[in-house]
Design a protein around this motif. Structure first.
Motif, PDB file in Angstrom:
ATOM      1  N   ARG A 272     -39.599 -12.424 -16.264  1.00  0.00           N
ATOM      2  CA  ARG A 272     -38.856 -12.202 -14.931  1.00  0.00           C
ATOM      3  C   ARG A 272     -37.918 -11.503 -15.370  1.00  0.00           C
ATOM      4  O   ARG A 272     -36.942 -12.079 -16.315  1.00  0.00           O
ATOM      5  CB  ARG A 272     -38.275 -13.736 -13.665  1.00  0.00           C
ATOM      6  CG  ARG A 272     -39.541 -14.205 -13.413  1.00  0.00           C
ATOM      7  CD  ARG A 272     -39.188 -15.100 -11.837  1.00  0.00           C
ATOM      8  NE  ARG A 272     -40.212 -15.470 -10.902  1.00  0.00           N
ATOM      9  CZ  ARG A 272     -40.018 -16.229  -9.997  1.00  0.00           C
ATOM     10  NH1 ARG A 272     -38.240 -16.038  -9.032  1.00  0.00           N
ATOM     11  NH2 ARG A 272     -41.058 -16.705  -9.201  1.00  0.00           N
ATOM     12  N   THR A 274     -34.993  -8.177 -14.888  1.00  0.00           N
ATOM     13  CA  THR A 274     -33.849  -7.989 -12.791  1.00  0.00           C
ATOM     14  C   THR A 274     -33.418  -6.370 -12.998  1.00  0.00           C
ATOM     15  O   THR A 274     -33.351  -6.274 -14.061  1.00  0.00           O
ATOM     16  CB  THR A 274     -32.086  -8.613 -12.635  1.00  0.00           C
ATOM     17  OG1 THR A 274     -32.843  -9.975 -12.822  1.00  0.00           O
ATOM     18  CG2 THR A 274     -32.167  -8.110 -12.125  1.00  0.00           C
ATOM     19  N   GLN A 278     -33.582  -6.277  -8.596  1.00  0.00           N
ATOM     20  CA  GLN A 278     -34.497  -7.036  -7.895  1.00  0.00           C
ATOM     21  C   GLN A 278     -34.667  -7.788  -8.371  1.00  0.00           C
ATOM     22  O   GLN A 278     -35.156  -6.938 -10.320  1.00  0.00           O
ATOM     23  CB  GLN A 278     -35.143  -6.087  -6.813  1.00  0.00           C
ATOM     24  CG  GLN A 278     -34.665  -5.539  -6.183  1.00  0.00           C
ATOM     25  CD  GLN A 278     -34.031  -6.197  -4.906  1.00  0.00           C
ATOM     26  OE1 GLN A 278     -34.038  -7.474  -4.781  1.00  0.00           O
ATOM     27  NE2 GLN A 278     -32.558  -5.820  -3.778  1.00  0.00           N
ATOM     28  N   THR A 279     -35.624  -9.425  -8.527  1.00  0.00           N
ATOM     29  CA  THR A 279     -36.013  -9.984  -9.849  1.00  0.00           C
ATOM     30  C   THR A 279     -37.636  -9.308  -9.324  1.00  0.00           C
ATOM     31  O   THR A 279     -38.176  -8.959  -8.782  1.00  0.00           O
ATOM     32  CB  THR A 279     -36.511 -10.920  -8.986  1.00  0.00           C
ATOM     33  OG1 THR A 279     -34.728 -11.629  -9.196  1.00  0.00           O
ATOM     34  CG2 THR A 279     -36.589 -11.710 -10.769  1.00  0.00           C
ATOM     35  N   TRP A 280     -38.419  -8.950 -10.556  1.00  0.00           N
ATOM     36  CA  TRP A 280     -39.537  -8.357 -10.803  1.00  0.00           C
ATOM     37  C   TRP A 280     -40.923  -8.998 -12.144  1.00  0.00           C
ATOM     38  O   TRP A 280     -40.423 -10.035 -13.061  1.00  0.00           O
ATOM     39  CB  TRP A 280     -39.945  -7.129 -11.319  1.00  0.00           C
ATOM     40  CG  TRP A 280     -39.076  -6.331 -10.915  1.00  0.00           C
ATOM     41  CD1 TRP A 280     -37.275  -6.203 -10.668  1.00  0.00           C
ATOM     42  CD2 TRP A 280     -39.218  -5.043  -9.224  1.00  0.00           C
ATOM     43  NE1 TRP A 280     -36.842  -5.199  -9.735  1.00  0.00           N
ATOM     44  CE2 TRP A 280     -37.704  -4.141  -8.742  1.00  0.00           C
ATOM     45  CE3 TRP A 280     -40.433  -4.855  -8.692  1.00  0.00           C
ATOM     46  CZ2 TRP A 280     -37.987  -3.336  -8.103  1.00  0.00           C
ATOM     47  CZ3 TRP A 280     -40.051  -3.927  -7.649  1.00  0.00           C
ATOM     48  CH2 TRP A 280     -38.814  -3.285  -7.288  1.00  0.00           C
ATOM     49  N   LEU A 305     -47.649  -4.405 -10.901  1.00  0.00           N
ATOM     50  CA  LEU A 305     -46.133  -4.706 -10.095  1.00  0.00           C
ATOM     51  C   LEU A 305     -45.990  -5.225  -9.081  1.00  0.00           C
ATOM     52  O   LEU A 305     -46.046  -5.270  -7.645  1.00  0.00           O
ATOM     53  CB  LEU A 305     -45.006  -3.913 -10.269  1.00  0.00           C
ATOM     54  CG  LEU A 305     -43.807  -3.122 -10.385  1.00  0.00           C
ATOM     55  CD1 LEU A 305     -42.753  -4.084 -11.154  1.00  0.00           C
ATOM     56  CD2 LEU A 305     -42.592  -1.865 -10.384  1.00  0.00           C
ATOM     57  N   LEU A 307     -42.546  -7.618  -6.688  1.00  0.00           N
ATOM     58  CA  LEU A 307     -41.791  -7.890  -6.623  1.00  0.00           C
ATOM     59  C   LEU A 307     -41.440  -9.279  -6.386  1.00  0.00           C
ATOM     60  O   LEU A 307     -42.128 -10.386  -4.836  1.00  0.00           O
ATOM     61  CB  LEU A 307     -40.850  -6.637  -5.379  1.00  0.00           C
ATOM     62  CG  LEU A 307     -39.548  -6.799  -4.325  1.00  0.00           C
ATOM     63  CD1 LEU A 307     -38.482  -7.081  -6.152  1.00  0.00           C
ATOM     64  CD2 LEU A 307     -39.295  -6.434  -3.257  1.00  0.00           C
ATOM     65  N   LYS A 308     -40.268  -9.638  -6.659  1.00  0.00           N
ATOM     66  CA  LYS A 308     -40.373 -11.593  -6.684  1.00  0.00           C
ATOM     67  C   LYS A 308     -38.819 -12.152  -5.761  1.00  0.00           C
ATOM     68  O   LYS A 308     -39.010 -12.596  -5.205  1.00  0.00           O
ATOM     69  CB  LYS A 308     -39.704 -12.430  -8.461  1.00  0.00           C
ATOM     70  CG  LYS A 308     -41.749 -12.339  -8.792  1.00  0.00           C
ATOM     71  CD  LYS A 308     -42.103 -13.552  -8.098  1.00  0.00           C
ATOM     72  CE  LYS A 308     -43.356 -13.155  -8.744  1.00  0.00           C
ATOM     73  NZ  LYS A 308     -44.881 -14.383  -8.391  1.00  0.00           N
ATOM     74  N   PHE A 340     -42.395  -1.510  -1.573  1.00  0.00           N
ATOM     75  CA  PHE A 340     -42.430  -3.043  -1.466  1.00  0.00           C
ATOM     76  C   PHE A 340     -41.447  -3.850  -0.253  1.00  0.00           C
ATOM     77  O   PHE A 340     -40.635  -3.076   0.291  1.00  0.00           O
ATOM     78  CB  PHE A 340     -41.437  -3.150  -2.863  1.00  0.00           C
ATOM     79  CG  PHE A 340     -42.228  -2.702  -3.878  1.00  0.00           C
ATOM     80  CD1 PHE A 340     -43.339  -3.926  -4.556  1.00  0.00           C
ATOM     81  CD2 PHE A 340     -41.824  -1.903  -4.710  1.00  0.00           C
ATOM     82  CE1 PHE A 340     -44.219  -3.491  -5.636  1.00  0.00           C
ATOM     83  CE2 PHE A 340     -42.554  -1.076  -5.678  1.00  0.00           C
ATOM     84  CZ  PHE A 340     -43.393  -2.255  -6.761  1.00  0.00           C
ATOM     85  N   ASN A 345     -45.913  -7.348  -1.349  1.00  0.00           N
ATOM     86  CA  ASN A 345     -44.363  -6.796  -2.314  1.00  0.00           C
ATOM     87  C   ASN A 345     -45.644  -6.989  -3.919  1.00  0.00           C
ATOM     88  O   ASN A 345     -44.781  -7.051  -5.438  1.00  0.00           O
ATOM     89  CB  ASN A 345     -43.574  -8.269  -2.749  1.00  0.00           C
ATOM     90  CG  ASN A 345     -45.210  -9.815  -2.747  1.00  0.00           C
ATOM     91  OD1 ASN A 345     -46.112  -9.714  -2.457  1.00  0.00           O
ATOM     92  ND2 ASN A 345     -44.332 -10.727  -3.526  1.00  0.00           N
ATOM     93  N   GLU A 346     -46.643  -6.528  -3.875  1.00  0.00           N
ATOM     94  CA  GLU A 346     -47.220  -6.566  -5.168  1.00  0.00           C
ATOM     95  C   GLU A 346     -48.540  -5.132  -4.685  1.00  0.00           C
ATOM     96  O   GLU A 346     -48.968  -4.952  -4.065  1.00  0.00           O
ATOM     97  CB  GLU A 346     -48.155  -7.110  -5.360  1.00  0.00           C
ATOM     98  CG  GLU A 346     -48.053  -8.881  -5.626  1.00  0.00           C
ATOM     99  CD  GLU A 346     -49.331 -10.178  -5.314  1.00  0.00           C
ATOM    100  OE1 GLU A 346     -49.971  -9.644  -5.806  1.00  0.00           O
ATOM    101  OE2 GLU A 346     -48.496 -11.367  -5.998  1.00  0.00           O
ATOM    102  N   ILE A 375     -38.709   2.020 -12.995  1.00  0.00           N
ATOM    103  CA  ILE A 375     -38.273   2.133 -11.570  1.00  0.00           C
ATOM    104  C   ILE A 375     -36.829   2.555 -11.226  1.00  0.00           C
ATOM    105  O   ILE A 375     -36.327   2.824 -12.292  1.00  0.00           O
ATOM    106  CB  ILE A 375     -37.919   0.837 -11.172  1.00  0.00           C
ATOM    107  CG1 ILE A 375     -39.219  -0.333 -11.859  1.00  0.00           C
ATOM    108  CG2 ILE A 375     -37.551   0.272 -10.123  1.00  0.00           C
ATOM    109  CD1 ILE A 375     -39.093  -1.445 -11.667  1.00  0.00           C
TER     110      ILE A 375
END
Length: 380
Positions: A272, A274, A278-280, A305, A307-308, A340, A345-346, A375
């Motif tokens: 993971r 940042t 945001q965490t990716w 990609l 998005l967590k 997203f 989120n994917e 990004i």
């Protein structure tokens, strides 16, 4: 006649205990007759006297210190060198780097990388095809002596069929060979002619493209402009993204993993990270999770990609992947877009824009894949 006179007629008496009545001079004459060259005594005397200056005859040709091999023998020597220096996998002479296992078996760079990539796909330890010892990038080293020897071996020019050392063949093909394939200087206005270099002046004198009308040239130039416009659109898009307020990038390291299925599949996932608060996570798969990608010559990588983080509203982003700062893989940039949210989120899996399967093997052979992710958050 007395015995002394008899010995005088012979010249030199035979050595005591010898069964022959011939003297040294006669032995030398006999050897000269059999061999067809100078006697041993004369040859020894000549060798002892060579290089003594005034005592040697200046008009006499120098001795041959080394016999020249006949042309057929020289060819056989080159063939033996080819078999000794060739790659143990493809059995061809290496064109670039040469690697060797711990026991000294040689592998060209392409085959070495291919073996490492295959072992990654099969989840096996890569081994030398000759002695089955373990091979890795850290255990194997380059053999510079073999690389230099291969570069000095003769090879045929594919155009004029003359022989040149491999080290000078590329320069000969590009600059010197009169039979190399070239194009007309009017190719920019549509001339399709290709032919040997020595025929180029005669063709350019008779080429009809310089006399074409403006209407004909406009159609030809229009097709060329389309390909240039696609490249220009890509670069303009990248420059437009650089004007956004929120831009983030990071170095991403893909690590190999295996699925828990009955037939395990190789995939990659990054830790993971940042970006833009945001965490990716990035994931990648080989040949879109083909059942046996090791049996295919065509190798591809696709990535997505993820998005967590939980977000309050949708985040519309553009992103692209480039090679890392220390990698030599060639990647053509492609811009992707996605909105997203907590429900979406994917992204879909999109192809990693590498040029060919050789570049894919380079990535698979590496312990980890290092890329750079950009990004761009689009402001509404």
């Amino acid at each position: 006649m007395s015995s002394m006179e008899e010995r005088g007629e012979v010249g030199v008496a035979a050595a005591p205990g010898s069964s022959s009545g011939l003297g040294v001079g006669a032995v030398g004459a006999a050897l000269e007759t059999v061999v067809g060259g100078p006697s041993m005594q004369e040859e020894v005397g000549f060798r002892r006297g060579e290089g003594l200056g005034p005592e040697s005859d200046p008009d006499e040709p120098p001795p041959k210190k080394r016999m020249r091999l006949p042309e057929g023998e020289s060819g056989k020597l080159e063939e033996r060198l080819y078999s000794v220096l060739c790659c143990t996998v493809c059995l061809d002479l290496p064109k670039a780097s040469v690697y060797q296992c711990t026991n000294g078996h040689l592998m060209c760079a392409g085959c070495f990388i291919h073996l490492l990539a295959d072992s990654r796909l099969k989840e096996e330890q890569a081994t030398c095809p000759n002695c089955r010892c373990e091979i890795t990038k850290s255990l194997c080293c380059r053999n510079l002596a073999v690389e230099k020897a291969v570069s000095e071996l003769p090879t045929d020019c594919p155009f004029c069929l003359k022989q040149f050392p491999r080290s000078s063949l590329e320069r000969h093909q590009k600059e010197e060979c009169q039979d190399r394939v070239t194009q007309c200087k009017y190719k920019r206005i549509g001339c399709p002619w290709k032919g040997p270099f020595h025929e180029l002046p005669a063709h350019e004198e008779e080429c009809c493209h310089p006399t074409k009308t403006g209407t004909e040239l406009m159609g030809i130039l229009g097709e060329m402009d389309q390909s240039h416009s696609r490249e220009l659109t890509l670069y303009n898009s990248i420059f437009s993204l650089l004007c956004y307020e929120k831009i983030g990038f990071t170095e991403v390291q893909f690590r190999p993993y295996r699925t828990d299925d009955f037939i395990t599949r190789l995939y990659y996932e990054s830790p993971r990270f940042t970006v833009l608060n945001q965490t990716w996570v990035l994931k990648a798969r080989v040949n879109d999770s083909e059942r046996n990608p090791n049996l295919s010559c065509k190798r591809t990588l696709s990535f997505q990609l993820i998005l967590k983080s939980k977000v309050n509203s949708a985040i519309e982003c553009s992103f692209l992947l480039l090679k890392g700062p220390y990698d030599d893989v060639r990647i053509k940039p492609v811009i992707h877009h996605h909105a997203f949210s907590n429900d979406t989120n994917e992204t879909d899996y999109v192809p990693l824009p590498i040029t060919d399967s050789v570049e894919c093997n380079k990535l698979l052979a590496a312990k980890n894949i290092n890329l750079r992710l950009f990004i761009f958050q689009i402001q509404k």
